[in-house]
Design a protein around this motif. Structure first.
Motif, short mmCIF file in Angstrom:
data_model
loop_
_atom_site.label_atom_id
_atom_site.label_comp_id
_atom_site.label_asym_id
_atom_site.label_seq_id
_atom_site.Cartn_x
_atom_site.Cartn_y
_atom_site.Cartn_z
N THR A 170 0.83 -1.20 0.00
CA THR A 170 0.00 0.00 0.00
C THR A 170 0.87 1.25 0.00
O THR A 170 2.05 1.22 0.34
N GLY A 171 0.24 2.38 -0.36
CA GLY A 171 0.87 3.67 -0.18
C GLY A 171 0.68 4.16 1.24
O GLY A 171 -0.08 3.56 2.03
N PRO A 172 1.33 5.25 1.62
CA PRO A 172 1.27 5.72 3.02
C PRO A 172 -0.10 6.21 3.46
O PRO A 172 -0.38 6.24 4.66
N ALA A 173 -0.96 6.59 2.50
CA ALA A 173 -2.27 7.12 2.87
C ALA A 173 -3.38 6.08 2.79
O ALA A 173 -4.55 6.40 3.01
N HIS A 174 -3.06 4.85 2.49
CA HIS A 174 -4.07 3.81 2.40
C HIS A 174 -4.65 3.51 3.78
O HIS A 174 -3.96 3.65 4.81
N ALA A 175 -5.91 3.08 3.82
CA ALA A 175 -6.59 2.83 5.10
C ALA A 175 -5.90 1.74 5.92
O ALA A 175 -6.01 1.73 7.16
N LEU A 176 -5.20 0.83 5.26
CA LEU A 176 -4.55 -0.27 5.98
C LEU A 176 -3.04 -0.06 6.13
O LEU A 176 -2.34 -0.96 6.58
N ALA A 177 -2.56 1.12 5.80
CA ALA A 177 -1.11 1.36 5.76
C ALA A 177 -0.45 1.17 7.11
O ALA A 177 0.72 0.79 7.18
N SER A 178 -1.15 1.41 8.20
CA SER A 178 -0.54 1.30 9.53
C SER A 178 -0.71 -0.08 10.15
O SER A 178 -0.23 -0.32 11.27
N ALA A 179 -1.38 -1.00 9.45
CA ALA A 179 -1.63 -2.32 10.02
C ALA A 179 -0.34 -3.14 10.06
O ALA A 179 0.46 -3.09 9.13
N ARG A 180 -0.15 -3.89 11.15
CA ARG A 180 1.02 -4.77 11.24
C ARG A 180 0.82 -6.04 10.42
O ARG A 180 1.79 -6.65 9.96
N SER A 181 -0.43 -6.42 10.25
CA SER A 181 -0.80 -7.53 9.39
C SER A 181 -2.28 -7.38 9.07
O SER A 181 -3.01 -6.64 9.75
N PRO A 238 -4.45 6.53 -2.64
CA PRO A 238 -4.83 5.93 -1.35
C PRO A 238 -5.87 4.82 -1.47
O PRO A 238 -5.92 3.94 -0.60
N ALA A 239 -6.68 4.82 -2.54
CA ALA A 239 -7.74 3.82 -2.65
C ALA A 239 -7.24 2.48 -3.18
O ALA A 239 -7.97 1.49 -3.14
N LEU A 240 -6.01 2.43 -3.68
CA LEU A 240 -5.52 1.21 -4.32
C LEU A 240 -4.43 0.54 -3.48
O LEU A 240 -3.62 1.20 -2.83
N ALA A 241 -4.43 -0.79 -3.52
CA ALA A 241 -3.34 -1.60 -2.98
C ALA A 241 -3.06 -2.70 -4.00
O ALA A 241 -3.80 -2.85 -4.98
N THR A 242 -2.01 -3.46 -3.78
CA THR A 242 -1.72 -4.57 -4.68
C THR A 242 -1.12 -5.71 -3.87
O THR A 242 -0.67 -5.51 -2.73
N PHE A 243 -1.14 -6.90 -4.46
CA PHE A 243 -0.46 -8.04 -3.83
C PHE A 243 0.95 -8.14 -4.37
O PHE A 243 1.22 -7.88 -5.53
N MET A 244 1.85 -8.58 -3.50
CA MET A 244 3.24 -8.74 -3.87
C MET A 244 3.78 -9.99 -3.19
O MET A 244 3.46 -10.25 -2.02
N GLY A 257 7.07 6.00 0.37
CA GLY A 257 6.51 5.58 1.66
C GLY A 257 5.68 4.32 1.59
O GLY A 257 4.71 4.16 2.36
N LEU A 258 6.01 3.42 0.72
CA LEU A 258 5.21 2.20 0.55
C LEU A 258 5.32 1.29 1.76
O LEU A 258 6.32 1.27 2.47
N ARG A 259 4.27 0.50 2.00
CA ARG A 259 4.22 -0.45 3.11
C ARG A 259 4.03 -1.86 2.56
O ARG A 259 3.17 -2.09 1.73
N ARG A 260 4.83 -2.81 3.06
CA ARG A 260 4.63 -4.23 2.75
C ARG A 260 4.04 -4.87 3.99
O ARG A 260 4.70 -4.97 5.03
N ILE A 261 2.81 -5.32 3.90
CA ILE A 261 2.06 -5.79 5.07
C ILE A 261 1.78 -7.29 4.93
O ILE A 261 1.19 -7.73 3.94
N PRO A 262 2.19 -8.11 5.89
CA PRO A 262 1.92 -9.54 5.83
C PRO A 262 0.42 -9.83 5.84
O PRO A 262 -0.36 -9.13 6.51
#
Length: 313
Positions: A170-181, A238-244, A257-262
């Motif tokens: 996700t980008g830094p402004a995504h709703a799930l950006a601060s989630a640890r997982s 902010p509205a988009l995320a992707t799988f990696m 400021g990208l986030r990689r979230i498990p």
């Protein structure tokens, strides 16, 4: 006109020995066979290559002129054979993409076995990869084996070598950006953008099952400009995320400021397998399989998810 290499080899042996009898002993054939081969070559060339002397055979003027070219012919033939002789040519492996997990597996293999020469290629779809394995163009390919309704040919072997956990990017402004997982259930209702998810590929089949299993919404709209463009868009939208894939190697500007979230409970894993031809004798291939088996953590771990067709491998 076609010159037979056996007659050329016999001519060179006789020229070096100076006697047909010694050439016959070197070649493990009879003296009569040497004479017949030399005579056949002389008929083919239309010249006399030797003059007979009391001590054996001496090169004629034409024989002296032909000798260096005959040696060149034999050297070219030896190089041609060596270029395809098992173990003397590079081990050719398809890794699909340079930044993916398969590329990382091959880099680790190269570090562990630097003496094995490698040829790395990148083929897009599984049909092309299987055809290349069957034709001998490549020795092996990393694939998610196998999409529903598309079994491998009987002469193609496979072994599962890596279960790669998916991550949410996700980008830094995504709703799930601060989630640890995040769990797959938490992703329902979020827009997941994956351009380049081509129908008919094994990864498209994988994500089709992921969508069906967890009620997700994956959008594959728009042209695929590559991973750099994808990262730019995810960072700015902010509205988009992707799988990696968790083993995918990516680099992006610090300002993104990208986030990689498990993704957990369960963790979707992408099942990578190695494919090869059952009759391929390249010694480097056996070494690669042993290396991957030793490095594997196994598959089907508790708390993970794969499509039903992957469980059957």
């Amino acid at each position: 006109m076609g010159v037979d290499l056996d007659t050329v080899r016999t001519f060179v042996a006789a020229a070096d020995a100076g006697q047909f009898q010694e050439a016959a002993a070197e070649l493990a054939i009879t003296q009569q066979a040497v004479s017949k081969r030399v005579a056949a070559l002389e008929r083919e060339l239309g010249v006399r290559l030797f003059t007979r002397t009391p001590r054996g055979a001496a090169l004629s003027i034409d024989g002296q002129a032909f000798l260096p070219h005959a040696r060149d012919l034999l050297r070219v033939a030896e190089r041609a054979v060596a270029s395809v002789r098992t173990g003397s040519r590079p081990l050719r492996v398809d890794v699909i993409a340079s930044r993916g997990a398969a590329s990382g597996l091959m880099r680790a293999f190269h570090q562990a076995h630097p003496g094995i020469e490698l040829g790395v290629v990148m083929l897009h779809d599984i049909e092309a990869a299987v055809a290349a394995i069957r034709s001998g163009t490549i020795d092996a390919s990393f694939r998610a084996v196998t999409a529903p309704g598309r079994p491998l040919p009987e002469d193609i072997a496979s072994v599962r070598v890596l279960d790669e956990p998916l991550q949410l990017l996700t980008g830094p402004a995504h709703a799930l950006a601060s989630a640890r997982s995040v769990t797959p259930a938490q992703l329902a209702g979020h827009r997941i953008w994956m351009p380049g998810l081509d129908p008919g590929t094994e990864w498209a089949a994988y994500y089709d099952d992921l969508v069906a299993e967890f009620g997700l919404a994956i959008e594959a709209t728009g042209p695929n400009f590559g991973s750099d463009a994808l990262l730019d868009t995810i960072a700015d939208t902010p509205a988009l995320a992707t799988f990696m894939g968790g083993h995918t190697r990516l680099v992006w500007p610090a300002g993104h400021g990208l986030r990689r979230i498990p993704v957990t409970d369960p963790t979707p894993v992408y099942p990578h397998s190695l494919l090869w031809h059952r009759d391929n004798p390249h010694p480097g291939l056996a070494t690669l399989r042993d290396h991957l088996a030793a490095a594997s953590d196994g598959h089907g771990a508790a708390g993970t998810w794969v499509p039903g067709w992957a469980k059957r491998r």
